[in-house]
Design an enzyme around this catalytic site. Structure first.
Site, PDB file in Angstrom:
ATOM      1  N   ALA A  82       0.833  -1.207   0.000  1.00 54.20           N
ATOM      2  CA  ALA A  82       0.000   0.000   0.000  1.00 54.20           C
ATOM      3  C   ALA A  82       0.869   1.258   0.000  1.00 54.20           C
ATOM      4  CB  ALA A  82      -0.912   0.003   1.223  1.00 54.20           C
ATOM      5  N   GLU A  83       1.981   1.205   0.710  1.00 56.03           N
ATOM      6  CA  GLU A  83       2.825   2.392   0.835  1.00 56.03           C
ATOM      7  C   GLU A  83       3.616   2.672  -0.437  1.00 56.03           C
ATOM      8  OE1 GLU A  83       2.928   4.617   3.106  1.00 56.03           O
ATOM      9  OE2 GLU A  83       1.611   3.675   4.550  1.00 56.03           O
ATOM     10  N   SER A  84       4.257   1.647  -0.966  1.00 55.03           N
ATOM     11  CA  SER A  84       5.227   1.905  -2.037  1.00 55.03           C
ATOM     12  C   SER A  84       5.109   0.981  -3.236  1.00 55.03           C
ATOM     13  CB  SER A  84       6.648   1.761  -1.477  1.00 55.03           C
ATOM     14  OG  SER A  84       6.880   0.406  -1.105  1.00 55.03           O
ATOM     15  N   TYR A 177      -7.547   3.174   4.965  1.00 52.88           N
ATOM     16  CA  TYR A 177      -6.195   2.611   4.997  1.00 52.88           C
ATOM     17  C   TYR A 177      -6.179   1.308   5.799  1.00 52.88           C
ATOM     18  CZ  TYR A 177      -1.118   2.539   5.836  1.00 52.88           C
ATOM     19  OH  TYR A 177       0.201   2.179   5.913  1.00 52.88           O
TER      20      TYR A 177
END
Ligand SMILES: [Zn+2]
Length: 365
Positions: A82-84, A177
Site C-alpha cells: 500500500a505504501e510503495s 487505509y
C-alpha cells in the site's frame, strides 16, 4: 495528520463495496467456506515464512520486520504494498520516501542507514511499528486483531489520534487505509489461505484479442475473495469482484468503458450496475457497479471501448460508499443477467484479476 510517516497512496474505499440486501433473490451460502479472515491469516502467519507474493528481495526483510513489530507477515506485506508498491525509490509529494514511505525525520530516529535501502527501511519500519503498537496497546483490550488495526491507524494518522479516540480515528483516509490492509490486501500475501467456494479461477479458454481496462487510469484497489469487514455478517464477507479506482474522490469520477465487445443485458439500479455478456467466446457475464448514470441500456450491442457510465459511489445495498470506484465482476457463462436475476453470490463469480492481466487490461500491480 500527526507525525507518522505519510503517504499519498490512493485511498481505497473498497471494502464495503459488497452487495447486500438483494432480498429474496438469493440465500446465504449453505456451506461455510474456508475464510481468509483475520484469524486464519494470523494463524497462517504464526508459521513464519508463510508469506507469498512478495518480491524476493523483500522476503527476508519483511519476515524480520514482522518479528520486530510483532505483526503478521501478511499485514506487513500488505502495508508495504500500500505504501510503495514495493518500489524502494518511491516518493510522495509530502516527502515520504522508500519502501515504507518514511519521512526522513522519522526515519532518522530509527536508522542511520539509507531510506531507500530495503533492509534499512524495513528494519526501521519494524522498530517503528513496535513503538506504535506499544502506544496503542491499552486501547485494544485483549483483541489481537484490534491491536493490529490500531497500530496501522497509528501509522497512518499518528498515535496521538488513536490515543484521543481510543480507536481507529474517524477519518475516512485512515479508516480506508486500515480496511484496505486488513481485509482484501493481506489475503494476497498469506500462503494456504483458500479462496471462497464457488469462486474458482477460470481455467478455460479466454477467447481472442486483448481487452482494455474497464476504468482507464484506474488502479487496482481490492482483490477478489474473502475479507473481513467489521459489521457485516459472515456470509457477506465475500468480495465477488475486484475494485478499480482513479483516485479518492466522491461522486462521478473516471469513465467506465466496455473492456471487450458486450451485449448489455440489464441495469441493476440499486447498486448502479451495468450488466452485460461478452458477444464473443467465452461469453463471460460481467457487472460494472457503483455508477450513478448510464450511457447504455439493455439490448445495446457495444464495442470494446464504448463508454458505459462513470465511476462513482452508488451502492444502495450498503448505503453510500466512502470513495468512488468501479466494482467489476466476471461470472462464468450462463443465463444473461437482467435487472431482476443478477446475483453476485450465485457461485459463478470468478476472479477477474488474472483474466484482466492475461488480457493486457491491467497495469502493473
Ligand atoms: Zn468491490
Amino acid at each position: 495528520m500527526g507525525n507518522a510517516t505519510k503517504t499519498s497512496t490512493i485511498i481505497i474505499g473498497s471494502t464495503i463495496a459488497l452487495f447486500l440486501g438483494v432480498g429474496t433473490l438469493w440465500q446465504p451460502p449453505q456451506e461455510t467456506p474456508v475464510a481468509c479472515n483475520d484469524t486464519t491469516i494470523n494463524a497462517a502467519n504464526n508459521k513464519t515464512g508463510n508469506t507469498i507474493n512478495v518480491p524476493d528481495e523483500y522476503k527476508e526483510p519483511i519476515k524480520k520486520a514482522a518479528q520486530t513489530a510483532g505483526l503478521p507477515e501478511s499485514t506487513v506485506a500488505a502495508q508495504i504494498q500500500a505504501e510503495s508498491q514495493f518500489d524502494r525509490m518511491a516518493g510522495s509529494p509530502a516527502g515520504a520516501q522508500g519502501p515504507a514511505q518514511f519521512l526522513p525525520s522519522t526515519f532518522a530516529k530509527y536508522s542511520n542507514g539509507d531510506i531507500h535501502n530495503i533492509e534499512d527501511s524495513m528494519e526501521a519500519y519494524g522498530k517503528y511499528m513496535a513503538d506504535l503498537k506499544k502506544i496503542v496497546k491499552p486501547f485494544a483490550g485483549d483483541d489481537p486483531n484490534k491491536l493490529i488495526r490500531l497500530t496501522l491507524a497509528a501509522y497512518n494518522a499518528g498515535p496521538g489520534n488513536v490515543s484521543q479516540y481510543k480507536d481507529v480515528p474517524p477519518f475516512p483516509e485512515t479508516k480506508n487505509y486500515v480496511e484496505k490492509i486488513t481485509s482484501g490486501a493481506q489475503m494476497k500475501f498469506t500462503g494456504g489461505c483458500k479462496q471462497v467456494s464457488g469462486a474458482k479461477a477460470w481455467n478455460g479458454d479466454l477467447g481472442k484479442g486483448e481487452w482494455t481496462n474497464p476504468l482507464p487510469g484506474g488502479q487496482f484497489t481490492s482483490g477478489f475473495g474473502r475479507r473481513n469487514v467489521p459489521g457485516l455478517p459472515a456470509w457477506a464477507q465475500m468480495h465477488a469482484g475486484v475494485d478499480l479506482a482513479t483516485g479518492s474522490g466522491y461522486g462521478p469520477q473516471g469513465t467506465v468503458i466496455a473492456p471487450t465487445d458486450l451485449k448489455i443485458t440489464g441495469i441493476y439500479g440499486k447498486d448502479g450496475c451495468v450488466l452485460g455478456t461478452m458477444t464473443a467466446e467465452p461469453h463471460f457475464r460481467m457487472a460494472f457497479c457503483h455508477m450513478d448514470d448510464y450511457q447504455v441500456k439493455a439490448g445495446d450491442e457495444i464495442k470494446k471501448g464504448t463508454e458505459m457510465g462513470r465511476e462513482s459511489n452508488h451502492a444502495g445495498s450498503v448505503g453510500a460508499l466512502v470513495i468512488s470506484h468501479l466494482h467489476f465482476e466476471i461470472h462464468k457463462p450462463g443465463d444473461d443477467y437482467t435487472d431482476s436475476n443478477f446475483n453476485p453470490y450465485d457461485g459463478t463469480a470468478i476472479d477477474p484479476e488474472p483474466i484482466l492481466k492475461e488480457k493486457g487490461a491491467l497495469g502493473g500491480r
